[in-house]
Enzyme design. Structure first.
Site, PDB file in Angstrom:
ATOM      1  N   SER A  63       0.694  -1.009   0.011  1.00  0.00           N
ATOM      2  CA  SER A  63       0.112  -0.107  -0.007  1.00  0.00           C
ATOM      3  C   SER A  63       1.021   1.231  -0.048  1.00  0.00           C
ATOM      4  O   SER A  63       2.107   1.305   0.533  1.00  0.00           O
ATOM      5  CB  SER A  63      -1.006  -0.320   1.239  1.00  0.00           C
ATOM      6  OG  SER A  63      -1.009   1.360   1.972  1.00  0.00           O
ATOM      7  N   SER A  64       0.387   2.584  -0.403  1.00  0.00           N
ATOM      8  CA  SER A  64       1.150   3.686  -0.554  1.00  0.00           C
ATOM      9  C   SER A  64       1.558   4.109   0.766  1.00  0.00           C
ATOM     10  O   SER A  64       2.301   4.999   0.957  1.00  0.00           O
ATOM     11  CB  SER A  64       0.403   4.709  -1.166  1.00  0.00           C
ATOM     12  OG  SER A  64      -0.913   4.825  -0.773  1.00  0.00           O
ATOM     13  N   CYS A  65       0.819   3.375   2.014  1.00  0.00           N
ATOM     14  CA  CYS A  65       1.237   3.726   3.373  1.00  0.00           C
ATOM     15  C   CYS A  65       2.837   3.560   3.752  1.00  0.00           C
ATOM     16  O   CYS A  65       3.113   3.765   4.632  1.00  0.00           O
ATOM     17  CB  CYS A  65       0.318   3.670   4.212  1.00  0.00           C
ATOM     18  SG  CYS A  65       0.411   1.678   4.580  1.00  0.00           S
ATOM     19  N   TYR A  97       1.123  -1.290  10.330  1.00  0.00           N
ATOM     20  CA  TYR A  97       0.780  -2.186   8.932  1.00  0.00           C
ATOM     21  C   TYR A  97       2.015  -1.582   7.621  1.00  0.00           C
ATOM     22  O   TYR A  97       2.250  -2.493   7.161  1.00  0.00           O
ATOM     23  CB  TYR A  97      -0.459  -1.369   8.512  1.00  0.00           C
ATOM     24  CG  TYR A  97      -1.032  -1.750   7.229  1.00  0.00           C
ATOM     25  CD1 TYR A  97      -1.681  -3.163   7.311  1.00  0.00           C
ATOM     26  CD2 TYR A  97      -1.036  -0.933   6.099  1.00  0.00           C
ATOM     27  CE1 TYR A  97      -2.148  -3.448   6.267  1.00  0.00           C
ATOM     28  CE2 TYR A  97      -1.577  -1.574   4.941  1.00  0.00           C
ATOM     29  CZ  TYR A  97      -2.284  -2.999   5.132  1.00  0.00           C
ATOM     30  OH  TYR A  97      -2.822  -3.233   3.596  1.00  0.00           O
ATOM     31  N   LYS A 141       4.032  -4.146   5.874  1.00  0.00           N
ATOM     32  CA  LYS A 141       4.139  -4.277   4.298  1.00  0.00           C
ATOM     33  C   LYS A 141       5.801  -3.969   3.700  1.00  0.00           C
ATOM     34  O   LYS A 141       6.177  -4.610   2.759  1.00  0.00           O
ATOM     35  CB  LYS A 141       3.517  -3.338   3.568  1.00  0.00           C
ATOM     36  CG  LYS A 141       1.892  -3.622   4.037  1.00  0.00           C
ATOM     37  CD  LYS A 141       1.496  -4.657   2.876  1.00  0.00           C
ATOM     38  CE  LYS A 141       0.059  -5.187   3.182  1.00  0.00           C
ATOM     39  NZ  LYS A 141      -0.280  -6.384   2.404  1.00  0.00           N
ATOM     40  N   HIS A 143     -12.248   2.609   4.776  1.00  0.00           N
ATOM     41  CA  HIS A 143     -11.668   3.866   4.222  1.00  0.00           C
ATOM     42  C   HIS A 143     -12.300   4.909   3.872  1.00  0.00           C
ATOM     43  O   HIS A 143     -13.782   4.729   3.882  1.00  0.00           O
ATOM     44  CB  HIS A 143     -10.603   3.136   3.087  1.00  0.00           C
ATOM     45  CG  HIS A 143      -9.632   2.319   3.280  1.00  0.00           C
ATOM     46  ND1 HIS A 143      -9.839   0.965   2.877  1.00  0.00           N
ATOM     47  CD2 HIS A 143      -8.663   2.372   4.026  1.00  0.00           C
ATOM     48  CE1 HIS A 143      -8.826   0.083   3.301  1.00  0.00           C
ATOM     49  NE2 HIS A 143      -7.786   1.085   3.879  1.00  0.00           N
TER      50      HIS A 143
HETATM   51  N1  LIG Z   1      -8.363  -1.379   0.038  1.00  0.00           N
HETATM   52  C1  LIG Z   1      -7.472  -0.345  -0.470  1.00  0.00           C
HETATM   53  O1  LIG Z   1      -7.757   0.669  -0.709  1.00  0.00           O
HETATM   54  C2  LIG Z   1      -6.187  -0.842  -0.760  1.00  0.00           C
HETATM   55  C3  LIG Z   1      -5.122   0.173  -1.604  1.00  0.00           C
HETATM   56  C4  LIG Z   1      -4.023  -0.310  -1.691  1.00  0.00           C
HETATM   57  C5  LIG Z   1      -3.489  -1.588  -1.345  1.00  0.00           C
HETATM   58  N2  LIG Z   1      -4.371  -2.340  -0.913  1.00  0.00           N
HETATM   59  C6  LIG Z   1      -3.624  -3.757  -0.695  1.00  0.00           C
HETATM   60  O2  LIG Z   1      -4.443  -4.943  -1.247  1.00  0.00           O
HETATM   61  C7  LIG Z   1      -4.613  -5.905  -0.257  1.00  0.00           C
HETATM   62  C8  LIG Z   1      -5.714  -6.305  -0.148  1.00  0.00           C
HETATM   63  O3  LIG Z   1      -6.741  -5.238   0.345  1.00  0.00           O
HETATM   64  P1  LIG Z   1      -8.161  -5.120   0.204  1.00  0.00           P
HETATM   65  O4  LIG Z   1      -8.510  -3.933   0.627  1.00  0.00           O
HETATM   66  O5  LIG Z   1      -8.400  -6.246  -0.670  1.00  0.00           O
HETATM   67  O6  LIG Z   1      -8.636  -6.091   1.670  1.00  0.00           O
HETATM   68  P2  LIG Z   1      -9.930  -6.786   1.907  1.00  0.00           P
HETATM   69  O7  LIG Z   1     -11.038  -6.404   1.306  1.00  0.00           O
HETATM   70  O8  LIG Z   1      -9.975  -6.633   3.554  1.00  0.00           O
HETATM   71  O9  LIG Z   1      -9.535  -8.259   1.620  1.00  0.00           O
HETATM   72  C9  LIG Z   1      -8.347  -8.792   2.405  1.00  0.00           C
HETATM   73  C10 LIG Z   1      -8.865 -10.246   2.086  1.00  0.00           C
HETATM   74  O10 LIG Z   1      -7.678 -11.134   2.746  1.00  0.00           O
HETATM   75  C11 LIG Z   1      -8.304 -12.445   3.259  1.00  0.00           C
HETATM   76  N3  LIG Z   1      -7.656 -12.575   4.635  1.00  0.00           N
HETATM   77  C12 LIG Z   1      -7.052 -11.951   5.675  1.00  0.00           C
HETATM   78  N4  LIG Z   1      -6.463 -12.466   6.461  1.00  0.00           N
HETATM   79  C13 LIG Z   1      -6.450 -13.657   5.940  1.00  0.00           C
HETATM   80  C14 LIG Z   1      -5.872 -14.882   6.574  1.00  0.00           C
HETATM   81  N5  LIG Z   1      -5.251 -15.012   7.572  1.00  0.00           N
HETATM   82  N6  LIG Z   1      -5.997 -15.894   5.965  1.00  0.00           N
HETATM   83  C15 LIG Z   1      -6.508 -16.030   4.546  1.00  0.00           C
HETATM   84  N7  LIG Z   1      -7.051 -15.067   4.046  1.00  0.00           N
HETATM   85  C16 LIG Z   1      -7.098 -13.829   4.835  1.00  0.00           C
HETATM   86  C17 LIG Z   1      -9.598 -11.863   3.909  1.00  0.00           C
HETATM   87  O11 LIG Z   1     -10.424 -12.851   4.116  1.00  0.00           O
HETATM   88  P3  LIG Z   1     -11.560 -12.625   5.367  1.00  0.00           P
HETATM   89  O12 LIG Z   1     -12.397 -11.465   4.890  1.00  0.00           O
HETATM   90  O13 LIG Z   1     -12.308 -13.839   5.142  1.00  0.00           O
HETATM   91  O14 LIG Z   1     -10.642 -12.398   6.477  1.00  0.00           O
HETATM   92  C18 LIG Z   1      -9.836 -10.846   2.570  1.00  0.00           C
HETATM   93  O15 LIG Z   1     -10.600 -11.817   1.444  1.00  0.00           O
HETATM   94  C19 LIG Z   1      -3.622  -5.548   0.843  1.00  0.00           C
HETATM   95  O16 LIG Z   1      -2.409  -5.871   0.810  1.00  0.00           O
HETATM   96  C20 LIG Z   1      -3.780  -3.754   0.817  1.00  0.00           C
HETATM   97  O17 LIG Z   1      -2.560  -3.356   1.520  1.00  0.00           O
HETATM   98  C21 LIG Z   1      -5.649  -2.195  -0.603  1.00  0.00           C
END
Ligand SMILES: NC(=O)c1ccc[n+]([C@@H]2O[C@H](COP(=O)([O-])OP(=O)(O)OC[C@H]3O[C@@H](n4cnc5c(N)ncnc54)[C@H](OP(=O)(O)O)[C@@H]3O)[C@@H](O)[C@H]2O)c1
Length: 323
Positions: A109-111, A138, A142, A181
Site C-alpha cells: 500500500s502507498s502507506c 501496517y 508491508k 476507508h
Molecule cells: N483497499 C485499498 O484501498 C487498498 C489500497 C492499496 C493497497 N491495498 C492492498 O491490497 C491488499 C488487499 O486489500 P483489500 O482492500 O482487498 O482487503 P480486504 O478487502 O480486507 O481483503 C483482504 C482479504 O484477505 C483475506 N484474509 C485476511 N486474513 C487472512 C488470513 N489469515 N488467511 C486467509 N485470508 C485472509 C480476507 O479474508 P476474510 O475477509 O475472510 O478475512 C479477505 O478476503 C492489501 O495488501 C492492501 O494493502 C488495498
C-alpha cells in the site's frame, strides 16, 4: 509468461483487491485459478500454507490477502495489523520460493512511504524518513514484505515483485463506518443522510488532506499487466540489484473536502458538510509517482467520477445492502 492455462493462485480472492484480480483473470480467459477462503486456508498457519503450496503447486501468485483497515482500525489494533500481516506474507512468500513459483505479485500500500515524503512519491523514496504514526505497524509489515521479495530475488533469483496500489474503491468494498476507508465511508454517510432527510453529514478530519483513488478493476488490470510482462522486462524489474517495487496509481489527487463534495453530488445529498477536527487526518498528501508503470506502457482509464458513480449504484441502488 502467464498463460490462460497457467496455475494461478489468488490469495485473498474475496477481498476488494483480490476479487477484482479474480474478475480480471476470468475476463482474460484464465481457466486454472486456485482460490481458498480464509476459513479453508488460514494464511497465518505456516504448516497449512506449506501443505497448500506443496499439493497445488501454483505457478503464478497474486498475494492480495492481508489484515486491512481504515485509519481508526489501524490506530486502535496495531498489534493485529503487524502480527497478521507479517505472518501471512512471510508464509506465502517463503512457500512461493519453496514451490518454485515463477512470478509473485505482492500487494502493499502507498502507506509504506514516509509521512513527509516528497510528492509525488517515487519508489526510491522507500525508507527515507519516518512513517505516519497512525498506520506504522501496517506499513512496517508491508515494508518487510517488499524486503522479503527483494531478499529472495537477490539470493535465489526469484521473480517476486511488489506493487503499491493507491487507495482503492469498487465492488465488495467495506462500508462499516468504524473500519472502512474514506471513500466508502463517504458514500455510505451521504446515502444514509439522503435517505433519512438529514440536514448535515459529519466528515472525519479537516478535509484538507489530499488523496489519490483508483477503481479496483483498474488496479487489477494493472496487476495482470505486470504479471504478463515479457520475461526480459519482468527480470529487469526484479533484478537482484533493484528494489522490486512498482507504484500503481491514478497519478492524480483530490482533497477530502473536494472528494466529499463530489460524492455528495453523485449521491444527491444537498445538505451541509461538517468537518470533525477531533478525528485524525493522517498523512497530509499521498500521491504516487506512476512514471515507472506508465513507462512500461500502462495507464488507467476509469475516471474518478464515473468510478464512484458505478460503485455507488452497484452497492446501494441495484440491490438491498445486507448491513
Ligand atoms: N483497499 C485499498 O484501498 C487498498 C489500497 C492499496 C493497497 N491495498 C492492498 O491490497 C491488499 C488487499 O486489500 P483489500 O482492500 O482487498 O482487503 P480486504 O478487502 O480486507 O481483503 C483482504 C482479504 O484477505 C483475506 N484474509 C485476511 N486474513 C487472512 C488470513 N489469515 N488467511 C486467509 N485470508 C485472509 C480476507 O479474508 P476474510 O475477509 O475472510 O478475512 C479477505 O478476503 C492489501 O495488501 C492492501 O494493502 C488495498
Amino acid at each position: 509468461m502467464m498463460l490462460p492455462t497457467s496455475r494461478i493462485y489468488v490469495a485473498g480472492h474475496r477481498g476488494l483487491a483480490g476479487s477484482a484480480i479474480l474478475r480480471a483473470l476470468g475476463a482474460a480467459g484464465c481457466r486454472n485459478v486456485l482460490t481458498r477462503t480464509h476459513g479453508e486456508l488460514d494464511l497465518t498457519d505456516q504448516s497449512a500454507v506449506h501443505g497448500f503450496f506443496a499439493v497445488e503447486k501454483p505457478e503464478y501468485v497474486f498475494l492480495a490477502a492481508a489484515k486491512v483497515g481504515g485509519i481508526l482500525a489501524n490506530r486502535d489494533y496495531p498489534a493485529e495489523f503487524i502480527q497478521q500481516n507479517l505472518a501471512i506474507q512471510t508464509n506465502v512468500i517463503h512457500e512461493c520460493w519453496r514451490a518454485g513459483v515463477k512470478r509473485l505479485l505482492f500487494l502493499g500500500s502507498s502507506c509504506v512511504y514516509p509521512r513527509d515524503c516528497p510528492q509525488p512519491m517515487k519508489e526510491e523514496y522507500l525508507l527515507t524518513g519516518p512513517l505516519e504514526d497512525t498506520n506504522r505497524a501496517y506499513a512496517v509489515a508491508k515494508i518487510a514484505g517488499i524486503e522479503m521479495c527483494w531478499s529472495y530475488n537477490r539470493q535465489y533469483g526469484t521473480c517476486f515483485l511488489a506493487t503499491m496500489p493507491t487507495n482503492l474503491f469498487g465492488p465488495g468494498d467495506n462500508y462499516d463506518l468504524q473500519t472502512s476507508h474514506v471513500l466508502p465511508a463517504l458514500i455510505r454517510k451521504f446515502h444514509e443522510a439522503k435517505e433519512s432527510g438529514a440536514r448535515e453529514v459529519v466528515i472525519w478530519g479537516t478535509g484538507a488532506p489530499r488523496r489519490e483513488f483508483l477503481h479496483s478493476d483498474e488496479m487489477a488490470n494493472g496487476a495482470l499487466f505486470l504479471m504478463r510482462l515479457p520475461e526480459d522486462r519482468m527480470r529487469a524489474l526484479t533484478a537482484p540489484d533493484r528494489l522490486p517495487l512498482v507504484n500503481l496509481g491514478a497519478g492524480k489527487e483530490i482533497t477530502i473536502r473536494e472528494l466529499a463534495l463530489l460524492v455528495a453530488r453523485i449521491v444527491g445529498f444537498a445538505g451541509e458538510l461538517v468537518f470533525d477536527r477531533s478525528k485524525p487526518d493522517g498523512t497530509p498528501r499521498k500521491l504516487l509517482d506512476v512514471s515507472l508503470m506508465s513507462g512500461q506502457g500502462w495507464k488507467p482509464s476509469i475516471g474518478l467520477e464515473s468510478g464512484i458513480r458505478r460503485t455507488y449504484e452497484e452497492a446501494f441502488l441495484r440491490r438491498p445492502r445486507a448491513s
